[in-house]
Design an enzyme around this catalytic site. Sequence first.
Site, mmCIF file in Angstrom:
data_model
loop_
_atom_site.group_PDB
_atom_site.id
_atom_site.type_symbol
_atom_site.label_atom_id
_atom_site.label_comp_id
_atom_site.label_asym_id
_atom_site.label_seq_id
_atom_site.Cartn_x
_atom_site.Cartn_y
_atom_site.Cartn_z
ATOM 1 N N CYS A 1 8.092 7.526 7.597
ATOM 2 C CA CYS A 1 7.254 6.132 7.083
ATOM 3 C C CYS A 1 6.016 6.201 7.842
ATOM 4 C CB CYS A 1 8.100 5.198 7.586
ATOM 5 S SG CYS A 1 7.719 3.614 7.253
ATOM 6 N N CYS B 1 5.190 2.673 9.315
ATOM 7 C CA CYS B 1 5.950 2.126 10.470
ATOM 8 C C CYS B 1 5.385 2.908 11.722
ATOM 9 C CB CYS B 1 7.335 2.728 10.493
ATOM 10 S SG CYS B 1 8.318 2.395 8.729
ATOM 11 N N ASP B 2 5.010 4.127 11.582
ATOM 12 C CA ASP B 2 4.781 4.984 12.858
ATOM 13 C C ASP B 2 3.125 5.588 12.905
ATOM 14 O OD1 ASP B 2 7.458 5.006 13.389
ATOM 15 O OD2 ASP B 2 7.873 6.810 12.243
#
Length: 306
Positions: free
Chosen positions: A134, A137-138
Amino acid sequence: MKVYDLIIAGAGPAGLTAGIYAARARLDVVLYEKMLPGGQVATTDLVENYPGFPKGISGSELMARMAEQAEKFNLNVESKSVENISRRGNLCLVKTEDGEGHPSKTVIVATGAEPKNLGVPGETEFKGRGISYCATCDGPLYQGKKVAVVGGGDSAVEEALFLTRFAEKVYLIHRRDKLRATQLLQNRTFENKKIEFVWDSVVTEIRGGKSLESAVIKNVKTEQLSELGVDGLFVYIGTVPNSDLFEEDIERDNRGFIITDQDMATSIEGVFAAGDVRSKLLYQIATAVGDGATAAFAAEKFIEEG
Ligand code: NAP
């Protein structure tokens, strides 16, 4: 015991749309979702091709709006994972994680798909310590660092472009010498100076100490191995459907996606499938929404004609 008209499994775009249509049609419906509503889209940075948003919209905002619309029609959403679906006489039985069985006249399976793993040594070990599925997200964790993305489809290319906002260098490792992604996304990637292509190559191993330090790459044409130093590796090599829910055989394609007719009916009576869990040509939010609406309408018809 209470018998529902419809149970929906999954609150991505397909499930929420089915929920909006069913609740608005005043069916006795419940939607079970194991995590938060939104599905995979909620982790997408920018959605550019869903009609109605000429400037694009963030995946999480689009999904929050769908959930809000479902709430407006009083859709009953419960935070439970669906474990098993079976046919019992003229009803369907949906078992949830708490071991309870919920009878329903119809079911819509909208459980989506999840990222495929590379399946190479080091992948599990470095999950969350450099391996990610992801970018939204990261990605921000890799400010000024070097990262690699594996894959050549729309997801890989879109997320590689997103990662250039943070990383100083993004390698795109693809097993062929041509991308699968749509031309528009390909052009943007070719124009981006931060992206370097590693063609005809696969990752065979992930190495590191406390966190990921490198990926071993094999050129599939020359068989030559090399080590690429990166701080993060994002895997976008397609998805596997969440379709292992059925007691009896349900017709699926050779990749496990559920086969339906044009009205979303599966090979099990009263069970419909919608969205990314279904075998189809185009996996998009727009098609998931269409599937969800059709499935809810077809379920309503099935009950009426019952
Ligand atoms: P995908 O289209 O199936 O692409 C998967 C990519 O990973 C392909 O390039 C494939 O290579 C490669 N691959 C597969 N297995 C591999 C392995 N074991 N090792 C190395 N590489 C491997 O998957 P996706 O990109 O996740 O997209 C899924 C669906 O969602 C698609 O229909 C896509 O169009 C849609 N989508 C659309 C958008 C958008 O419209 N903006 C965004 C994201 C996703 P090959 O090319 O050689 O097969």
